[in-house]
Design a protein around this motif. Structure first.
Motif, PDB file in Angstrom:
ATOM      1  N   VAL A   1       0.689  -1.152   0.058  1.00 23.21           N
ATOM      2  CA  VAL A   1       0.117   0.051   0.070  1.00 23.21           C
ATOM      3  C   VAL A   1       0.776   1.307   0.045  1.00 23.21           C
ATOM      4  N   TYR A   2       0.329   2.315  -0.645  1.00 30.23           N
ATOM      5  CA  TYR A   2       1.089   3.528  -0.325  1.00 30.23           C
ATOM      6  C   TYR A   2       0.945   4.208   1.087  1.00 30.23           C
ATOM      7  N   GLY A   3       2.043   4.718   1.494  1.00 32.42           N
ATOM      8  CA  GLY A   3       1.997   5.520   2.718  1.00 32.42           C
ATOM      9  C   GLY A   3       1.220   6.714   2.526  1.00 32.42           C
TER      10      GLY A   3
ATOM     11  N   LEU B   1       4.616   0.365   1.105  1.00 33.09           N
ATOM     12  CA  LEU B   1       4.714  -0.223   2.194  1.00 33.09           C
ATOM     13  C   LEU B   1       4.234  -1.689   2.276  1.00 33.09           C
ATOM     14  N   PRO B   2       4.919  -2.749   2.613  1.00 30.14           N
ATOM     15  CA  PRO B   2       4.240  -4.002   2.927  1.00 30.14           C
ATOM     16  C   PRO B   2       3.182  -4.002   3.915  1.00 30.14           C
ATOM     17  N   VAL B   3       2.060  -4.920   3.215  1.00 30.48           N
ATOM     18  CA  VAL B   3       0.984  -5.015   4.307  1.00 30.48           C
ATOM     19  C   VAL B   3       1.603  -5.852   5.600  1.00 30.48           C
ATOM     20  N   LEU B   4       2.232  -6.755   5.452  1.00 33.08           N
ATOM     21  CA  LEU B   4       2.646  -7.741   6.587  1.00 33.08           C
ATOM     22  C   LEU B   4       3.953  -7.713   6.753  1.00 33.08           C
TER      23      LEU B   4
ATOM     24  N   LEU C   1       1.235  -7.362  11.168  1.00 34.98           N
ATOM     25  CA  LEU C   1       0.982  -6.192   9.992  1.00 34.98           C
ATOM     26  C   LEU C   1       2.137  -5.212   9.831  1.00 34.98           C
ATOM     27  N   GLY C   2       2.261  -4.788   8.601  1.00 35.62           N
ATOM     28  CA  GLY C   2       3.446  -3.805   8.637  1.00 35.62           C
ATOM     29  C   GLY C   2       2.649  -2.393   8.424  1.00 35.62           C
ATOM     30  N   VAL C   3       1.526  -2.087   8.394  1.00 36.47           N
ATOM     31  CA  VAL C   3       0.796  -0.843   8.321  1.00 36.47           C
ATOM     32  C   VAL C   3      -0.465  -1.323   9.089  1.00 36.47           C
ATOM     33  N   ASN C   4      -1.127  -0.067   9.405  1.00 36.57           N
ATOM     34  CA  ASN C   4      -2.419  -0.026  10.129  1.00 36.57           C
ATOM     35  C   ASN C   4      -3.411  -0.161   9.001  1.00 36.57           C
ATOM     36  N   LEU C   5      -4.395  -0.889   9.053  1.00 30.43           N
ATOM     37  CA  LEU C   5      -5.502  -1.269   7.812  1.00 30.43           C
ATOM     38  C   LEU C   5      -6.561  -0.237   7.786  1.00 30.43           C
ATOM     39  N   VAL C   6      -6.618   0.564   9.050  1.00 29.40           N
ATOM     40  CA  VAL C   6      -7.884   1.420   9.305  1.00 29.40           C
ATOM     41  C   VAL C   6      -7.301   2.855   9.441  1.00 29.40           C
TER      42      VAL C   6
END
Length: 73
Positions: free
Chosen positions: A37-39, A46-49, A68-73
């Motif tokens: 996903v884009y930061g 950025l990687p999701v996981l 997780l590598g990023v917050n999903l919400v």
């Protein structure tokens, strides 16, 4: 990713341990390899996981652990 958010697994850096019927190991491995996903506010990808593993010993044998590598919400 919707399945993860629906279950409340949406915080980056938090280790989650789930049963295989909740989310398939293959789905998580796919996200690990291909999920990006884009930061926010940047063009940085950025990687999701961060990691996925199946627990092999202890009380949680067979559970799938992921971070997780990023917050999903």
């Amino acid at each position: 990713m919707k399945k993860l958010v629906d279950q409340g697994w949406n915080a980056a850096g938090t280790p989650y341990s789930v049963e295989p019927f909740q989310v398939a190991e293959m789905e998580l491995r796919y996200l690990l390899r291909h999920g990006e996903v884009y930061g926010s506010g940047t063009s940085l990808v950025l990687p999701v996981l961060r990691s996925v593993e199946v627990e092999r010993e202890g009380a949680n044998v067979g559970k799938i652990r992921f971070v997780l590598g990023v917050n999903l919400v």
